[in-house]
Design a protein around this motif. Structure first.
Motif, PDB file in Angstrom:
ATOM      1  N   ARG A 310      63.495  16.873  36.589  1.00  0.00           N
ATOM      2  CA  ARG A 310      62.469  16.723  37.619  1.00  0.00           C
ATOM      3  C   ARG A 310      62.170  18.054  38.302  1.00  0.00           C
ATOM      4  O   ARG A 310      63.093  18.764  38.714  1.00  0.00           O
ATOM      5  CB  ARG A 310      62.906  15.688  38.656  1.00  0.00           C
ATOM      6  CG  ARG A 310      63.066  14.291  38.067  1.00  0.00           C
ATOM      7  CD  ARG A 310      63.389  13.269  39.140  1.00  0.00           C
ATOM      8  NE  ARG A 310      62.311  13.173  40.120  1.00  0.00           N
ATOM      9  CZ  ARG A 310      62.388  12.462  41.240  1.00  0.00           C
ATOM     10  NH1 ARG A 310      63.508  11.782  41.519  1.00  0.00           N
ATOM     11  NH2 ARG A 310      61.373  12.414  42.079  1.00  0.00           N
ATOM     12  N   ALA A 311      60.895  18.382  38.377  1.00  0.00           N
ATOM     13  CA  ALA A 311      60.428  19.555  39.130  1.00  0.00           C
ATOM     14  C   ALA A 311      59.657  19.008  40.325  1.00  0.00           C
ATOM     15  O   ALA A 311      58.589  18.417  40.163  1.00  0.00           O
ATOM     16  CB  ALA A 311      59.537  20.429  38.263  1.00  0.00           C
ATOM     17  N   VAL A 312      60.198  19.177  41.518  1.00  0.00           N
ATOM     18  CA  VAL A 312      59.684  18.493  42.705  1.00  0.00           C
ATOM     19  C   VAL A 312      59.297  19.494  43.789  1.00  0.00           C
ATOM     20  O   VAL A 312      60.069  20.390  44.121  1.00  0.00           O
ATOM     21  CB  VAL A 312      60.746  17.509  43.272  1.00  0.00           C
ATOM     22  CG1 VAL A 312      60.166  16.706  44.433  1.00  0.00           C
ATOM     23  CG2 VAL A 312      61.273  16.588  42.184  1.00  0.00           C
ATOM     24  N   GLU A 313      58.086  19.305  44.336  1.00  0.00           N
ATOM     25  CA  GLU A 313      57.632  20.108  45.465  1.00  0.00           C
ATOM     26  C   GLU A 313      57.762  19.279  46.739  1.00  0.00           C
ATOM     27  O   GLU A 313      57.296  18.136  46.798  1.00  0.00           O
ATOM     28  CB  GLU A 313      56.181  20.536  45.271  1.00  0.00           C
ATOM     29  CG  GLU A 313      55.992  21.486  44.101  1.00  0.00           C
ATOM     30  CD  GLU A 313      54.553  21.955  43.956  1.00  0.00           C
ATOM     31  OE1 GLU A 313      54.214  23.002  44.550  1.00  0.00           O
ATOM     32  OE2 GLU A 313      53.784  21.279  43.269  1.00  0.00           O
ATOM     33  N   ILE A 607      56.705  26.945  38.014  1.00  0.00           N
ATOM     34  CA  ILE A 607      55.413  26.581  37.397  1.00  0.00           C
ATOM     35  C   ILE A 607      55.602  26.310  35.910  1.00  0.00           C
ATOM     36  O   ILE A 607      55.120  25.306  35.378  1.00  0.00           O
ATOM     37  CB  ILE A 607      54.376  27.703  37.614  1.00  0.00           C
ATOM     38  CG1 ILE A 607      54.080  27.861  39.105  1.00  0.00           C
ATOM     39  CG2 ILE A 607      53.110  27.417  36.834  1.00  0.00           C
ATOM     40  CD1 ILE A 607      53.246  29.087  39.440  1.00  0.00           C
ATOM     41  N   TRP A 608      56.330  27.227  35.236  1.00  0.00           N
ATOM     42  CA  TRP A 608      56.549  27.057  33.794  1.00  0.00           C
ATOM     43  C   TRP A 608      57.292  25.755  33.521  1.00  0.00           C
ATOM     44  O   TRP A 608      56.920  24.990  32.626  1.00  0.00           O
ATOM     45  CB  TRP A 608      57.362  28.239  33.239  1.00  0.00           C
ATOM     46  CG  TRP A 608      57.554  28.151  31.754  1.00  0.00           C
ATOM     47  CD1 TRP A 608      56.794  28.732  30.791  1.00  0.00           C
ATOM     48  CD2 TRP A 608      58.551  27.384  31.064  1.00  0.00           C
ATOM     49  NE1 TRP A 608      57.245  28.385  29.543  1.00  0.00           N
ATOM     50  CE2 TRP A 608      58.325  27.559  29.674  1.00  0.00           C
ATOM     51  CE3 TRP A 608      59.587  26.575  31.474  1.00  0.00           C
ATOM     52  CZ2 TRP A 608      59.116  26.950  28.705  1.00  0.00           C
ATOM     53  CZ3 TRP A 608      60.385  25.954  30.506  1.00  0.00           C
ATOM     54  CH2 TRP A 608      60.150  26.141  29.143  1.00  0.00           C
ATOM     55  N   SER A 609      58.354  25.492  34.270  1.00  0.00           N
ATOM     56  CA  SER A 609      59.173  24.297  34.047  1.00  0.00           C
ATOM     57  C   SER A 609      58.374  23.027  34.279  1.00  0.00           C
ATOM     58  O   SER A 609      58.453  22.069  33.493  1.00  0.00           O
ATOM     59  CB  SER A 609      60.398  24.316  34.975  1.00  0.00           C
ATOM     60  OG  SER A 609      61.182  25.463  34.744  1.00  0.00           O
ATOM     61  N   LYS A 610      57.594  23.010  35.360  1.00  0.00           N
ATOM     62  CA  LYS A 610      56.802  21.818  35.665  1.00  0.00           C
ATOM     63  C   LYS A 610      55.793  21.541  34.555  1.00  0.00           C
ATOM     64  O   LYS A 610      55.633  20.394  34.106  1.00  0.00           O
ATOM     65  CB  LYS A 610      56.086  22.000  37.005  1.00  0.00           C
ATOM     66  CG  LYS A 610      55.454  20.722  37.541  1.00  0.00           C
ATOM     67  CD  LYS A 610      54.958  20.901  38.968  1.00  0.00           C
ATOM     68  CE  LYS A 610      54.452  19.562  39.508  1.00  0.00           C
ATOM     69  NZ  LYS A 610      53.988  19.703  40.912  1.00  0.00           N
ATOM     70  N   ASP A 611      55.120  22.593  34.093  1.00  0.00           N
ATOM     71  CA  ASP A 611      54.147  22.436  33.002  1.00  0.00           C
ATOM     72  C   ASP A 611      54.832  21.961  31.721  1.00  0.00           C
ATOM     73  O   ASP A 611      54.298  21.110  30.997  1.00  0.00           O
ATOM     74  CB  ASP A 611      53.419  23.762  32.729  1.00  0.00           C
ATOM     75  CG  ASP A 611      52.466  24.142  33.856  1.00  0.00           C
ATOM     76  OD1 ASP A 611      52.160  23.267  34.701  1.00  0.00           O
ATOM     77  OD2 ASP A 611      52.030  25.308  33.897  1.00  0.00           O
ATOM     78  N   ALA A 612      56.029  22.518  31.444  1.00  0.00           N
ATOM     79  CA  ALA A 612      56.753  22.143  30.221  1.00  0.00           C
ATOM     80  C   ALA A 612      57.202  20.685  30.280  1.00  0.00           C
ATOM     81  O   ALA A 612      57.165  19.971  29.265  1.00  0.00           O
ATOM     82  CB  ALA A 612      57.958  23.055  30.027  1.00  0.00           C
ATOM     83  N   ILE A 613      57.632  20.215  31.457  1.00  0.00           N
ATOM     84  CA  ILE A 613      58.067  18.821  31.611  1.00  0.00           C
ATOM     85  C   ILE A 613      56.888  17.884  31.404  1.00  0.00           C
ATOM     86  O   ILE A 613      56.986  16.877  30.696  1.00  0.00           O
ATOM     87  CB  ILE A 613      58.692  18.605  33.010  1.00  0.00           C
ATOM     88  CG1 ILE A 613      60.017  19.370  33.115  1.00  0.00           C
ATOM     89  CG2 ILE A 613      58.925  17.120  33.276  1.00  0.00           C
ATOM     90  CD1 ILE A 613      60.554  19.476  34.534  1.00  0.00           C
ATOM     91  N   VAL A 614      55.738  18.229  32.001  1.00  0.00           N
ATOM     92  CA  VAL A 614      54.531  17.409  31.847  1.00  0.00           C
ATOM     93  C   VAL A 614      54.088  17.373  30.389  1.00  0.00           C
ATOM     94  O   VAL A 614      53.753  16.319  29.835  1.00  0.00           O
ATOM     95  CB  VAL A 614      53.386  17.951  32.741  1.00  0.00           C
ATOM     96  CG1 VAL A 614      52.070  17.273  32.408  1.00  0.00           C
ATOM     97  CG2 VAL A 614      53.734  17.740  34.206  1.00  0.00           C
ATOM     98  N   SER A 615      54.129  18.540  29.742  1.00  0.00           N
ATOM     99  CA  SER A 615      53.736  18.630  28.331  1.00  0.00           C
ATOM    100  C   SER A 615      54.652  17.793  27.443  1.00  0.00           C
ATOM    101  O   SER A 615      54.200  17.135  26.508  1.00  0.00           O
ATOM    102  CB  SER A 615      53.752  20.093  27.885  1.00  0.00           C
ATOM    103  OG  SER A 615      53.447  20.205  26.520  1.00  0.00           O
ATOM    104  N   ALA A 616      55.956  17.816  27.749  1.00  0.00           N
ATOM    105  CA  ALA A 616      56.916  17.048  26.945  1.00  0.00           C
ATOM    106  C   ALA A 616      56.669  15.544  27.054  1.00  0.00           C
ATOM    107  O   ALA A 616      56.955  14.787  26.119  1.00  0.00           O
ATOM    108  CB  ALA A 616      58.342  17.376  27.388  1.00  0.00           C
TER     109      ALA A 616
END
Length: 620
Positions: A310-313, A607-616
Motif C-alpha cells: 500500500r502506498a498511502v497519502e 510516485i514510482w511505487s504508487k504507479d507500479a502498484i496501480v499498474s500491477a
C-alpha cells in the motif's frame, strides 16, 4: 537442515575465488555457516578459516547462529575487518617494539573532543554537532576510499578540510595515537615494510570468507585480497543491491570488477527469497532494476502473493502516525518496524506514541534532535524573554533574528554592564536612528514572546523574529541541511503544542529523550529505525514513512557532476530497496501531504511505487 540446490552449489565450493550473489531473505548466512562446517568436517583446522564481516553485531550474530546450527564441538572465530587488522598491528608492535594507543578504546581520549579542539584552534570558534560529525566522517571516508586528501579537499564539505586532516594526522603521529580507520591504512604499510609478517599471516589461513561483501571499502578489500594470495581461496558473499554505506567509504563497485582480477572466479546465485510475500518481492525487484551499476538478479518468491503493498497519502504527520497505529490495531500486528530516512523523523512519532500509550523500541537510541543547535537556539531565545537581562544568552543569538545590531554594540554592553534589560541598556547607547528603532521593536517583541505558550512562542520566533531566514542563510553558508533544520523547528512546535509553559516543555523533552534512551530493540513488537539501521533485520510488517521529496532521496543541494549525482541517486535507491525488503507479510509506503501547514511534494520513490502498484492491479 535442508538446503536448496543453489545453496548446496555455493556451499560446495572448494578451492579458488568465488562470489556468491544473494538476494534478500535467501538464506546466505545459513549457506556460509554450512560451508564453514563442511570445510571443518573435511579436515580443515577451524583456525585456518578466517571469516570476516563488517560490524561487531554481525560477527556476534554469526557466532551465535553457528552454535545454534551446529551445537557440537568448538566454533571457528568470526572477526570484523577492524579486529583482524588490529591483530596485525599488535603483531607488528611486538616485532618492532613500538606501541600505539587506540583512541576508540581509551576512555581518556575522544575523537569528538579532538576534532572539536582542532576546530576551535583552526576556525577560532566552537563548532556545532553537525560540523564535527561531517569532519570526522570525511576523514574516515578519505582513508577507507584510499583517496589523496589534497584532491578530496576540492570537494570537501568541511572548510579547510586539508588543514584539519593534516593537523589531525600530525597530532596522532606525534602522540602515537591511532583510530579505527588507521588500521585500514597502516596494515598495507606494515605488510610492505615487513614481508615476513605478511607471509606469516598468509600461512595462518587457508580459507578466507567474507560476509556482507558489498560493505567493503577499497582499502578493506585490498587487505583481504593481499592476505588471500597466493592461494586465492577467497569466498565472498554479497548483494550489491544492498550496498548502502557509501558515505563510510564502502564501494560495491569493486565486486563488479572482481572477474577482471580473478580469471577463474566462480559465480553463484542465491535467488530464492524465503522472507517476503510475492507482491513485496515483485515491487522491490522492479524498483531496484532502475539502477544501472549492478549485477542482474531475478529473485524468486517462495511464499504466496500476500496482501497488496500500500502506498498511502495522509493529510499531515498526525494523520500518518494515526494511520500506523490503526493498521497495527486492525490487523493485530505483533512484529512491526516503522522506518524513516533521517533519525529526526522519529521525534514526532515518539511524541505521538507516548501520548497514545503505545509501547515501542528505538533501534538507534541517541537522537541529535535533543542536542541540535536549532532546538538550543529556540530554547535560549524563549528563555531570554523570561530574563531579558541575560546578556550572555542574548550574545549567542542577536545576529540570528531580525534587526541590525552589531557586534560592537554587544561589546559595548559587555564593558558597560546591563541593568534591567539588554534593550534598555542598548537604548542608553548612542545608536543610529535605524538601530534605535530596531531595539524598541525587539523590546516589544520579547515582551510579547514572554506571554506566549511554547508552541506559539516558537512560531513567533520562526516568523516574526525571522529566525527561519537565519536557518536558510546558515544552510547556504555552511552547506548544512535546511530541510533538517526546519524539521527540528517543526518538531519542537509539535511537541510544544501539548505543553503550557517553558518548564513543562523542558520536562517533555526529558521524557522523550529518556524513552528513546531506555528502549531496547530486539524483542517482537513495534521497532523504530532509520533505513540504515534496519539492514539485516526482518519484520512481519514494515511502514516506511515521510516519503516526501525533502526526505528521500537525500541528495546534495549543491551541484555535483552528473556521474556523481547518478551514483548518489543509485545508493538512495538501494537504501529504499533495503527498507522494502525488510517486510515479510505487509509493506506500507506513507507520506504526509503537509508538514507545518505547508504542502510538500512526494518523493519520486513514492510516485514510482504508487504507479507500479496501480499498474500491477491493471488499473488505469
Amino acid at each position: 537442515m535442508k538446503l536448496t540446490d543453489e545453496q548446496l552449489k555455493a556451499m560446495g565450493h572448494g578451492e579458488g575465488p568465488a562470489l556468491v550473489l544473494a538476494v534478500p531473505g535467501s538464506g546466505k548466512t545459513t549457506m556460509l555457516l554450512s560451508r564453514t562446517k563442511r570445510l571443518m568436517n573435511e579436515g580443515v583446522d577451524r583456525k585456518k578459516i578466517l571469516t570476516i564481516t563488517f560490524s561487531k553485531a554481525s560477527a556476534r550474530d554469526l557466532g551465535l547462529r553457528y552454535k545454534n546450527l551446529f551445537a557440537e564441538g568448538p566454533a571457528p572465530s568470526f572477526s570484523t575487518i577492524h579486529s583482524f587488522c588490529y591483530s596485525v598491528l599488535k603483531n607488528d608492535e611486538r616485532r618492532r617494539g613500538t606501541s600505539y594507543t587506540l583512541i576508540e578504546s581509551n576512555r581518556a581520549l575522544s575523537k569528538w573532543r579532538i576534532a572539536t579542539d582542532l576546530w576551535k584552534e583552526i576556525m577560532h570558534k566552537s563548532p556545532n554537532e553537525e560540523q564535527v560529525e561531517t569532519l570526522l566522517r570525511e576523514i574516515s571516508y578519505v582513508k577507507n576510499k584510499v583517496l589523496d586528501p589534497k584532491e578530496y579537499n576540492k570537494e570537501a564539505a568541511t572548510p579547510l578540510f586539508l588543514k584539519f586532516y593534516t593537523a589531525y594526522e600530525g597530532l596522532k603521529r606525534d602522540r602515537q595515537w591511532i583510530d579505527f580507520d588507521d588500521m585500514i591504512t597502516l596494515v598495507p604499510e606494515i605488510f610492505k615494510q615487513d614481508p615476513g609478517l605478511l607471509r606469516a599471516v598468509r600461512a595462518t589461513y587457508d580459507y578466507i570468507q567474507v560476509d556482507e561483501g558489498q560493505d567493503t571499502s577499497k582499502g578493506q578489500l585490498a587487505i583481504i585480497e593481499a592476505v588471500a594470495k597466493p592461494k586465492n581461496n577467497l569466498f565472498i558473499v554479497a548483494d550489491d543491491d544492498q550496498s548502502i554505506y557509501g558515505f563510510r567509504g564502502a564501494d560495491f563497485r569493486e565486486l563488479l570488477h572482481l572477474n577482471e582480477r580473478y580469471e577463474n572466479l566462480s559465480l553463484y546465485y542465491l535467488s530464492r527469497n524465503f522472507r517476503s510475500q510475492e507482491k513485496i518481492i515483485s515491487l522491490s525487484s522492479a524498483f531496484i532494476e532502475q539502477n544501472k551499476a549492478r549485477y542482474q538478479k531475478t529473485p524468486v518468491a517462495v511464499k504466496g502473493p500476500g496482501p497488496e503493498v500500500r502506498a498511502v497519502e495522509l493529510t499531515n504527520l498526525d494523520k500518518q502516525y494515526a494511520f500506523i497505529a490503526s493498521e497495527i490495531e486492525k490487523h493485530e500486528l505483533k512484529d512491526v518496524a516503522v522506518l524513516y530516512r533521517n533519525h529526526v523523523s522519529s521525534i514526532g512519532l515518539v511524541e505521538f506514541l507516548e501520548r497514545e500509550n503505545i509501547a515501542f523500541a528505538a533501534k538507534e537510541r541517541k537522537s541529535r534532535f535533543f542536542r541540535h543547535w536549532v532546538l538550543q537556539d529556540l530554547m535560549t531565545i524563549y528563555e531570554f524573554s523570561q530574563n531579558p537581562a541575560d546578556l550572555a544568552a542574548f550574545s549567542t543569538f542577536y545576529y540570528k533574528i531580525r534587526g541590525y545590531l552589531s557586534k560592537k554594540m554587544i561589546e559595548a554592553l559587555e564593558k558597560k554592564g546591563v541593568g534591567g534589560s539588554v534593550f534598555d541598556a542598548l537604548s542608553d547607547l548612542k545608536l543610529p536612528d535605524y538601530a534605535a528603532r530596531d531595539v524598541r521593536a525587539l523590546k516589544r517583541d520579547f515582551q510579547h514572546l514572554k506571554t506566549l505558550a511554547p508552541a506559539e512562542a516558537f512560531r513567533f520566533i520562526q516568523k516574526d523574529l525571522e529566525y527561519e531566514q537565519y536557518i536558510a542563510s546558515h544552510a547556504a553558508t555552511f552547506g548544512s541541511s535546511k530541510t533538517t533544520s526546519m524539521r527540528i523547528l517543526y518538531y519542537a512546535k509539535y511537541i510544544a503544542k501539548n505543553t503550557d509553559d517553558y518548564h513543562s516543555f523542558i520536562g517533555r523533552l526529558k521524557t522523550l529523550d529518556r524513552l528513546m534512551q531506555g528502549s531496547r530493540a530486539g524483542e517482537k513488537g513495534l521497532v523504530l529505525s532509520t533505513l540504515h539501521g534496519a539492514k539485516g533485520l526482518e519484520f512481519d510488517a514494515v511502514f516506511i514513512m515521510d516519503l516526501n521529496a525533502d526526505a528521500i532521496p537525500s541528495l546534495p543541494k549543491t551541484p555535483v557532476d552528473p556521474a556523481e549525482e547518478m551514483r548518489l541517486l543509485e545508493e538512495e535507491r538501494r537504501l529504499f530497496y533495503v527498507g522494502m525488503t525488510r517486510a515479510k507479510e505487509r509493506l506500507y509506503l506513507l507520506r504526509p501531504r503537509h508538514v507545518d501547514r505547508e504542502s510538500v511534494p512526494p518523493s519520486e520513490f513514492f510516485i514510482w511505487s504508487k504507479d507500479a502498484i496501480v499498474s500491477a492491479r491493471g488499473e488505469h
